[in-house]
Scaffold this motif. Structure first.
Motif, PDB file in Angstrom:
ATOM      1  N   GLN A  65       0.814  -1.223   0.000  1.00 53.19           N
ATOM      2  CA  GLN A  65       0.000   0.000   0.000  1.00 53.19           C
ATOM      3  C   GLN A  65       0.848   1.275   0.000  1.00 53.19           C
ATOM      4  O   GLN A  65       0.466   2.272  -0.609  1.00 53.19           O
ATOM      5  N   SER A  66       1.940   1.285   0.744  1.00 57.23           N
ATOM      6  CA  SER A  66       2.806   2.466   0.839  1.00 57.23           C
ATOM      7  C   SER A  66       2.002   3.726   1.134  1.00 57.23           C
ATOM      8  O   SER A  66       2.173   4.762   0.487  1.00 57.23           O
ATOM      9  N   SER A  67       1.137   3.638   2.132  1.00 55.09           N
ATOM     10  CA  SER A  67       0.232   4.728   2.465  1.00 55.09           C
ATOM     11  C   SER A  67       0.466   5.202   3.894  1.00 55.09           C
ATOM     12  O   SER A  67       0.314   4.423   4.849  1.00 55.09           O
ATOM     13  N   ALA A  68       0.823   6.474   4.046  1.00 54.15           N
ATOM     14  CA  ALA A  68       1.015   7.034   5.380  1.00 54.15           C
ATOM     15  C   ALA A  68      -0.292   7.004   6.169  1.00 54.15           C
ATOM     16  O   ALA A  68      -0.302   6.687   7.366  1.00 54.15           O
ATOM     17  N   THR A  69      -1.399   7.311   5.513  1.00 54.53           N
ATOM     18  CA  THR A  69      -2.691   7.329   6.192  1.00 54.53           C
ATOM     19  C   THR A  69      -3.081   5.945   6.678  1.00 54.53           C
ATOM     20  O   THR A  69      -3.513   5.770   7.822  1.00 54.53           O
ATOM     21  N   ALA A  70      -2.922   4.927   5.807  1.00 50.88           N
ATOM     22  CA  ALA A  70      -3.290   3.563   6.184  1.00 50.88           C
ATOM     23  C   ALA A  70      -2.459   3.070   7.360  1.00 50.88           C
ATOM     24  O   ALA A  70      -2.987   2.450   8.298  1.00 50.88           O
ATOM     25  N   LEU A  71      -1.150   3.353   7.332  1.00 45.98           N
ATOM     26  CA  LEU A  71      -0.284   2.892   8.412  1.00 45.98           C
ATOM     27  C   LEU A  71      -0.603   3.619   9.716  1.00 45.98           C
ATOM     28  O   LEU A  71      -0.725   2.989  10.784  1.00 45.98           O
ATOM     29  N   ALA A  72      -0.746   4.933   9.659  1.00 42.90           N
ATOM     30  CA  ALA A  72      -1.043   5.696  10.870  1.00 42.90           C
ATOM     31  C   ALA A  72      -2.381   5.279  11.467  1.00 42.90           C
ATOM     32  O   ALA A  72      -2.507   5.115  12.688  1.00 42.90           O
ATOM     33  N   ASP A  73      -3.393   5.108  10.608  1.00 39.80           N
ATOM     34  CA  ASP A  73      -4.710   4.680  11.094  1.00 39.80           C
ATOM     35  C   ASP A  73      -4.624   3.326  11.785  1.00 39.80           C
ATOM     36  O   ASP A  73      -5.261   3.100  12.827  1.00 39.80           O
ATOM     37  N   GLU A  74      -3.851   2.405  11.191  1.00 36.74           N
ATOM     38  CA  GLU A  74      -3.734   1.050  11.749  1.00 36.74           C
ATOM     39  C   GLU A  74      -3.051   1.080  13.107  1.00 36.74           C
ATOM     40  O   GLU A  74      -3.483   0.403  14.050  1.00 36.74           O
ATOM     41  N   VAL A  75      -1.983   1.850  13.223  1.00 37.08           N
ATOM     42  CA  VAL A  75      -1.282   1.944  14.507  1.00 37.08           C
ATOM     43  C   VAL A  75      -2.201   2.525  15.577  1.00 37.08           C
ATOM     44  O   VAL A  75      -2.288   2.005  16.700  1.00 37.08           O
ATOM     45  N   GLU A  76      -2.912   3.593  15.238  1.00 31.93           N
ATOM     46  CA  GLU A  76      -3.815   4.217  16.210  1.00 31.93           C
ATOM     47  C   GLU A  76      -4.924   3.259  16.632  1.00 31.93           C
ATOM     48  O   GLU A  76      -5.289   3.194  17.810  1.00 31.93           O
ATOM     49  N   GLN A  77      -5.462   2.510  15.666  1.00 33.63           N
ATOM     50  CA  GLN A  77      -6.526   1.565  15.993  1.00 33.63           C
ATOM     51  C   GLN A  77      -6.031   0.448  16.900  1.00 33.63           C
ATOM     52  O   GLN A  77      -6.685   0.090  17.884  1.00 33.63           O
ATOM     53  N   LEU A  78      -4.853  -0.114  16.579  1.00 36.16           N
ATOM     54  CA  LEU A  78      -4.297  -1.191  17.398  1.00 36.16           C
ATOM     55  C   LEU A  78      -3.976  -0.704  18.806  1.00 36.16           C
ATOM     56  O   LEU A  78      -4.149  -1.443  19.787  1.00 36.16           O
ATOM     57  N   ALA A  79      -3.503   0.528  18.900  1.00 35.56           N
ATOM     58  CA  ALA A  79      -3.195   1.091  20.216  1.00 35.56           C
ATOM     59  C   ALA A  79      -4.467   1.314  21.021  1.00 35.56           C
ATOM     60  O   ALA A  79      -4.535   1.001  22.216  1.00 35.56           O
ATOM     61  N   ALA A  80      -5.504   1.847  20.371  1.00 36.10           N
ATOM     62  CA  ALA A  80      -6.752   2.168  21.070  1.00 36.10           C
ATOM     63  C   ALA A  80      -7.484   0.916  21.535  1.00 36.10           C
ATOM     64  O   ALA A  80      -7.982   0.858  22.661  1.00 36.10           O
ATOM     65  N   GLU A  81      -7.536  -0.096  20.674  1.00 41.84           N
ATOM     66  CA  GLU A  81      -8.311  -1.289  21.021  1.00 41.84           C
ATOM     67  C   GLU A  81      -7.651  -2.133  22.094  1.00 41.84           C
ATOM     68  O   GLU A  81      -8.310  -2.936  22.760  1.00 41.84           O
ATOM     69  N   SER A  82      -6.345  -1.956  22.289  1.00 46.31           N
ATOM     70  CA  SER A  82      -5.659  -2.743  23.313  1.00 46.31           C
ATOM     71  C   SER A  82      -5.984  -2.247  24.715  1.00 46.31           C
ATOM     72  O   SER A  82      -5.986  -3.021  25.675  1.00 46.31           O
ATOM     73  N   GLY A  83      -6.255  -0.934  24.850  1.00 47.21           N
ATOM     74  CA  GLY A  83      -6.561  -0.367  26.154  1.00 47.21           C
ATOM     75  C   GLY A  83      -5.396  -0.400  27.120  1.00 47.21           C
ATOM     76  O   GLY A  83      -5.587  -0.319  28.335  1.00 47.21           O
ATOM     77  N   ARG A  84      -4.180  -0.512  26.569  1.00 47.81           N
ATOM     78  CA  ARG A  84      -2.988  -0.602  27.420  1.00 47.81           C
ATOM     79  C   ARG A  84      -1.930   0.357  26.923  1.00 47.81           C
ATOM     80  O   ARG A  84      -2.060   0.957  25.863  1.00 47.81           O
ATOM     81  N   ARG A  85      -0.872   0.461  27.705  1.00 49.23           N
ATOM     82  CA  ARG A  85       0.282   1.218  27.227  1.00 49.23           C
ATOM     83  C   ARG A  85       0.797   0.555  25.950  1.00 49.23           C
ATOM     84  O   ARG A  85       0.752  -0.670  25.810  1.00 49.23           O
ATOM     85  N   THR A  86       1.289   1.374  25.038  1.00 46.02           N
ATOM     86  CA  THR A  86       1.674   0.881  23.709  1.00 46.02           C
ATOM     87  C   THR A  86       3.033   1.440  23.316  1.00 46.02           C
ATOM     88  O   THR A  86       3.359   2.586  23.627  1.00 46.02           O
ATOM     89  N   VAL A  87       3.818   0.620  22.627  1.00 46.37           N
ATOM     90  CA  VAL A  87       5.064   1.077  22.043  1.00 46.37           C
ATOM     91  C   VAL A  87       5.160   0.535  20.628  1.00 46.37           C
ATOM     92  O   VAL A  87       4.719  -0.587  20.350  1.00 46.37           O
ATOM     93  N   VAL A  88       5.681   1.352  19.723  1.00 44.01           N
ATOM     94  CA  VAL A  88       5.888   0.937  18.334  1.00 44.01           C
ATOM     95  C   VAL A  88       7.355   0.569  18.159  1.00 44.01           C
ATOM     96  O   VAL A  88       8.248   1.316  18.567  1.00 44.01           O
ATOM     97  N   LEU A  89       7.595  -0.583  17.556  1.00 48.25           N
ATOM     98  CA  LEU A  89       8.943  -1.026  17.211  1.00 48.25           C
ATOM     99  C   LEU A  89       9.023  -1.106  15.696  1.00 48.25           C
ATOM    100  O   LEU A  89       8.295  -1.885  15.065  1.00 48.25           O
ATOM    101  N   LEU A  90       9.894  -0.294  15.103  1.00 48.09           N
ATOM    102  CA  LEU A  90       9.990  -0.202  13.645  1.00 48.09           C
ATOM    103  C   LEU A  90      11.289  -0.809  13.150  1.00 48.09           C
ATOM    104  O   LEU A  90      12.376  -0.411  13.582  1.00 48.09           O
ATOM    105  N   GLU A  91      11.181  -1.763  12.232  1.00 44.08           N
ATOM    106  CA  GLU A  91      12.350  -2.290  11.525  1.00 44.08           C
ATOM    107  C   GLU A  91      12.530  -1.428  10.276  1.00 44.08           C
ATOM    108  O   GLU A  91      11.769  -1.525   9.323  1.00 44.08           O
TER     109      GLU A  91
END
Length: 372
Positions: A65-91
């Motif tokens: 996809q190479s989409s900034a919007t798709a990636l940002a939306d996905e990270v925010e959704q995964l963080a919100a639905e977990s209901g916990r502290r979140t950290v992103v690890l990027l390779e």
């Protein structure tokens, strides 16, 4: 309290490649050393569409996809639905996310999620900018590639590189608690025991991609032959994509085994005397092939290793053209010990866990660690 780990990567198994294996192995080790208090989920965001994905933990597939919007939306959704502290690890590997190695779209996503939204980021830089002759595209694009990598590093609470030069390119130093040098670990096993070097068969292993093999079998054929003769090698075992006519090039029997499972390569390495590699000594801690040789007690023999420098020393951690076979057992042991103490995937996971701990807790409370 458990922590959601959102692990963004350009590749995942069954793709054969250093970043794919690295991502999968590192995630497993992070879960283990955290006492299973990390709850991982992958985001596959590479430029190539994934035909299949085979990993232990859940995956959000955004490949192709190479989409900034798709990636940002996905990270925010995964963080919100977990209901916990979140950290992103990027390779981070520029060419994994963009054809020209400068993924501006990824940088924009990082700015939105980790800059504006404040989700902490730890970035592992496998590749910062390309290198090549003045006639290559990587030469002319390297300033843009460096700009993008530095932009990502700017929004990172922790930065990891496989050698100190990488940190310098990013404008970071090891004196900063948020910057670490973590050499690449072996992706074909890390055996707990290794047969004595003196008991091994007079076999050499060639393991790697097309460019390495072309250098060994073609460009530096004479040096490769001299190394094989000096180390009294009778057979060469070739793993990875086949290339050329190695038996004819080396004047020795070459068993071309192609792409094989990690277990088979590991078994073969434990019986080998040397491993051949064409790589600059100054940056060899970036090489998964070098890591595999050290992890298995094989003597790494670097053919045309200029420029020298870095953490590893010729005649101590690896052999060069003039190194005597009498030094074999000593070099193999020294290299293996250095690997266990500095490179092992568990060691890497412990260090990266510390960075995620700092990023999440504001440099105060630990998540958890099983370190003893």
């Amino acid at each position: 309290m458990s922590v959601r780990l959102i692990h963004i990567t350009a590749e995942l198994p069954p793709v054969i490649g250093g970043v794919a294996d690295y991502s999968a192995i590192l995630t497993q080790q992070l879960v283990e050393v955290s006492g299973e208090t990390l709850d991982p989920v992958y985001i596959h965001a590479g430029k190539q569409v994934a035909d299949s994905i085979d990993v232990e933990y859940p995956v959000a597939d955004l490949s192709g996809q190479s989409s900034a919007t798709a990636l940002a939306d996905e990270v925010e959704q995964l963080a919100a639905e977990s209901g916990r502290r979140t950290v992103v690890l990027l390779e981070y590997s520029g060419y994994g996310y963009a054809k020209r190695g400068a993924p501006l779209w990824l940088a924009r996503a990082v700015r939105r999620v980790c800059g504006k939204k404040g989700i902490p980021l730890v970035a592992i830089f496998h590749e910062i900018k390309g290198a090549g002759s003045v006639w290559s595209s990587s030469f002319w694009l390297s300033p843009v590639q460096l700009y993008v990598a530095r932009y990502v590093a700017r929004f990172s609470e922790g930065v990891v590189a496989p050698h100190s030069t990488g940190l310098k390119q990013l404008g970071k130093t090891q004196k900063n608690a948020k910057s670490l040098v973590c050499p690449v670990f072996s992706n074909v096993g890390e055996p707990e025991t290794r047969p004595p070097w003196s008991d091994r068969s007079p076999r050499a292993v060639v393991f790697g991609g097309e460019s390495t093999k072309k250098a060994l079998y073609d460009t530096h054929r004479s040096d490769t032959r001299n190394c094989l003769k000096r180390w009294e090698i009778e057979t060469v075992v070739d793993y990875g994509p086949p290339t050329g006519e190695p038996s004819q090039a080396l004047g020795l029997p070459v068993e071309v085994r192609g792409v094989q499972p990690a277990e088979e390569i590991s078994t073969s390495l434990l019986n080998a005397r040397i491993g051949l590699l064409h790589y600059p000594a100054a940056y060899v801690t970036k090489s998964g092939v070098m890591a595999a040789y050290m992890a298995h007690g094989v003597v790494p023999v670097l053919v045309q290793p200029d420029p020298f420098g870095g953490k590893l020393k010729a005649g101590t951690h690896f052999a060069v053209r003039d190194t005597s076979i009498k030094r074999g057992a000593e070099i193999a042991q020294t290299a293996a010990m250095w690997y266990d103490e500095n490179v092992h995937s568990r060691q890497t996971a412990e260090k990266i866990l510390t960075l995620t701990r700092h990023a999440i807790n504001g440099y105060s409370r630990p998540i958890h660690s099983s370190r003893r």
